[in-house]
Design an enzyme around this catalytic site. Sequence first.
Site, PDB file in Angstrom:
ATOM      1  N   GLY A 239       1.429   7.467  -8.988  1.00  0.00           N
ATOM      2  CA  GLY A 239       1.687   6.130  -8.469  1.00  0.00           C
ATOM      3  C   GLY A 239       2.765   6.026  -7.419  1.00  0.00           C
ATOM      4  N   PRO A 289       1.026  12.966  -9.364  1.00  0.00           N
ATOM      5  CA  PRO A 289       0.995  12.329  -8.048  1.00  0.00           C
ATOM      6  C   PRO A 289      -0.278  12.683  -7.291  1.00  0.00           C
ATOM      7  CG  PRO A 289       2.339  14.299  -7.960  1.00  0.00           C
ATOM      8  CD  PRO A 289       1.883  14.162  -9.392  1.00  0.00           C
ATOM      9  N   ARG A 327     -10.227   2.081   2.701  1.00  0.00           N
ATOM     10  CA  ARG A 327      -9.024   1.408   2.205  1.00  0.00           C
ATOM     11  C   ARG A 327      -8.741   0.065   2.896  1.00  0.00           C
ATOM     12  NH1 ARG A 327      -4.435   2.993   2.465  1.00  0.00           N
ATOM     13  NH2 ARG A 327      -3.772   2.288   0.440  1.00  0.00           N
ATOM     14  N   TYR A 331      -8.876  -2.668   0.082  1.00  0.00           N
ATOM     15  CA  TYR A 331      -7.560  -3.087  -0.442  1.00  0.00           C
ATOM     16  C   TYR A 331      -6.729  -3.853   0.585  1.00  0.00           C
ATOM     17  CZ  TYR A 331      -8.511   1.089  -3.376  1.00  0.00           C
ATOM     18  OH  TYR A 331      -9.060   2.044  -4.194  1.00  0.00           O
ATOM     19  N   CYS A 357     -22.434  -2.452   9.530  1.00  0.00           N
ATOM     20  CA  CYS A 357     -22.863  -3.839   9.565  1.00  0.00           C
ATOM     21  C   CYS A 357     -22.293  -4.625   8.387  1.00  0.00           C
ATOM     22  CB  CYS A 357     -24.379  -3.901   9.586  1.00  0.00           C
ATOM     23  SG  CYS A 357     -25.002  -3.060  11.036  1.00  0.00           S
ATOM     24  N   TYR A 386      -7.344   9.115  -0.656  1.00  0.00           N
ATOM     25  CA  TYR A 386      -8.356   8.073  -0.829  1.00  0.00           C
ATOM     26  C   TYR A 386      -9.064   7.781   0.495  1.00  0.00           C
ATOM     27  CZ  TYR A 386      -5.627   7.876  -5.053  1.00  0.00           C
ATOM     28  OH  TYR A 386      -4.969   8.239  -6.185  1.00  0.00           O
TER      29      TYR A 386
HETATM   30  C1  LIG Z   1      -5.293   7.813  -9.683  1.00  0.00           C
HETATM   31  C2  LIG Z   1      -4.463   8.351 -10.761  1.00  0.00           C
HETATM   32  C3  LIG Z   1      -3.286   9.057 -10.445  1.00  0.00           C
HETATM   33  C4  LIG Z   1      -2.765   9.227  -9.049  1.00  0.00           C
HETATM   34  O1  LIG Z   1      -2.344   8.033  -8.471  1.00  0.00           O
HETATM   35  P1  LIG Z   1      -1.525   8.063  -7.102  1.00  0.00           P
HETATM   36  O2  LIG Z   1      -1.198   6.647  -6.861  1.00  0.00           O
HETATM   37  O3  LIG Z   1      -2.425   8.623  -6.059  1.00  0.00           O
HETATM   38  O4  LIG Z   1      -0.320   8.904  -7.314  1.00  0.00           O
HETATM   39  C5  LIG Z   1      -2.600   9.630 -11.495  1.00  0.00           C
HETATM   40  N1  LIG Z   1      -3.013   9.498 -12.783  1.00  0.00           N
HETATM   41  C6  LIG Z   1      -4.128   8.827 -13.110  1.00  0.00           C
HETATM   42  C7  LIG Z   1      -4.527   8.732 -14.531  1.00  0.00           C
HETATM   43  C8  LIG Z   1      -4.884   8.229 -12.115  1.00  0.00           C
HETATM   44  O5  LIG Z   1      -5.985   7.543 -12.447  1.00  0.00           O
END
Ligand SMILES: *Cc1c(COP(=O)(O)O)cnc(C)c1O
Length: 429
Positions: A239, A289, A327, A331, A357, A386
């Site tokens: 994350g 990560p 993306r 998003y 389209c 992504y």
């Molecule tokens: C997608 C995901 C991640 C990675 O998320 P990032 O935001 O790319 O770091 C890590 N763990 C799980 C369980 C995920 O689904």
Amino acid sequence: MHRFQRKNGLLYAEGVSLDGLADRLGTPLYVYSAGTILDHYRRLRRVLRALDPLICYSVKANSNLAILSLLARAGSGFDVVSGGELERVRKAGGKMERCVFAGVGKTDDEIEAGLRFGVKAFHVESEEELDQIATVSGRKKGRRAPIALRVNPDVEAGGHAKITTGTYENKFGIPFEQVAATYRRAGGDPRLCLRGVQMHIGSQITRAAPFRAAVRKMMPLVERLRDRHGLEYFDVGGGLGIVYEDALASGRDSWWNTPKADRSMTLPDYATSLVPFLRELKMKILLEPGRFLVGNAGVLVSEVLYRKDNGRKHFTVVDAGMNDLVRPSMYEAYHQIEPVGKPRPGALFTDVVGPVCESSDVFCRDRSISPLERGDRVAILSAGAYGFSMASNYNTRPRPAEVLVTGTRARVIRCREAMADLWRGERKS
Ligand SMILES: *Cc1c(COP(=O)(O)O)cnc(C)c1O
């Protein structure tokens, strides 16, 4: 620090000119910098060295075999969410004992594959899934199925709603209040082996507070579970957000080391907010990560096809579309767009759009960029995570080629799809 910069006005990936690559391989084209990926991996390890964590790269961010192989050779583990990703990691030479298997909907086939290959653990997202893993494991009569429960700590991560995962509005994990009881039940099952506990609260998180809040909330529970069930590890998930704005600002490290005006978290902030708590646990720490490692290590190179103006708005039509990089449409994500050649003087207010389209096939709206002409190329920055992994064939468009640059060497790591690939497996009658 990413390794995309201008030399004599032209955009380079490490020592390779993007224009030269596009001449040779066509567009749209994904270009990744191996040096950047390794640098990010090592930086993360260095800032967390007091924990000596196991970094399990989240494969879904970018699952190309060459990227997985690069990280495997650097010592990385992997976080997979499907049988397909598991096979990719194996093919790339990743070690199965460093591979964790997540996802809310594992099938029996996927559970069997995970058991057969010997993954480090299944990250279990529901009671029913736990029962099913035990059942499949019992059928096989092999070693016990290694598991960790994914805890939903019900903490707001502050990112985009579509990438928040750690609240009770989301489908992920087992509710915080139920976790202890579920471990108790699992602990008495001879088909299961309890190895750890996991959380993952969301993606593109740019502040330290949500990570700290989630870890602090989890700490007493994790300690209790460690003592009661002998758990080896606490996996704090992925994350970590990256800087998408000013990704190419010259003369400064625009990435992590430079706190932004809005005081986004830096990498040291992340470390100082977590390390003191996590050290106390005396458990193995895992991280997952994805974006952090590869996001700023890739660009999507595209060519300008047409310009049009309807009196109210100006549009620049490029040959990459939302099928190649979803993306922005999915998003509302921001990606910096830069000319690959020498920027022309002046500025143009334009929407950069793709050929697909759909009205949402837009990479940016009303943005001021240096004037572009037909045949110019642009680089859509920070497209390493992504990007290709979410690409589709919508509008029957072949997916782009992918190139990995190391110094002055560029290697095609995925060929551009051919037309015949697009209907492979279909039957006319
Ligand atoms: C997608 C995901 C991640 C990675 O998320 P990032 O935001 O790319 O770091 C890590 N763990 C799980 C369980 C995920 O689904």
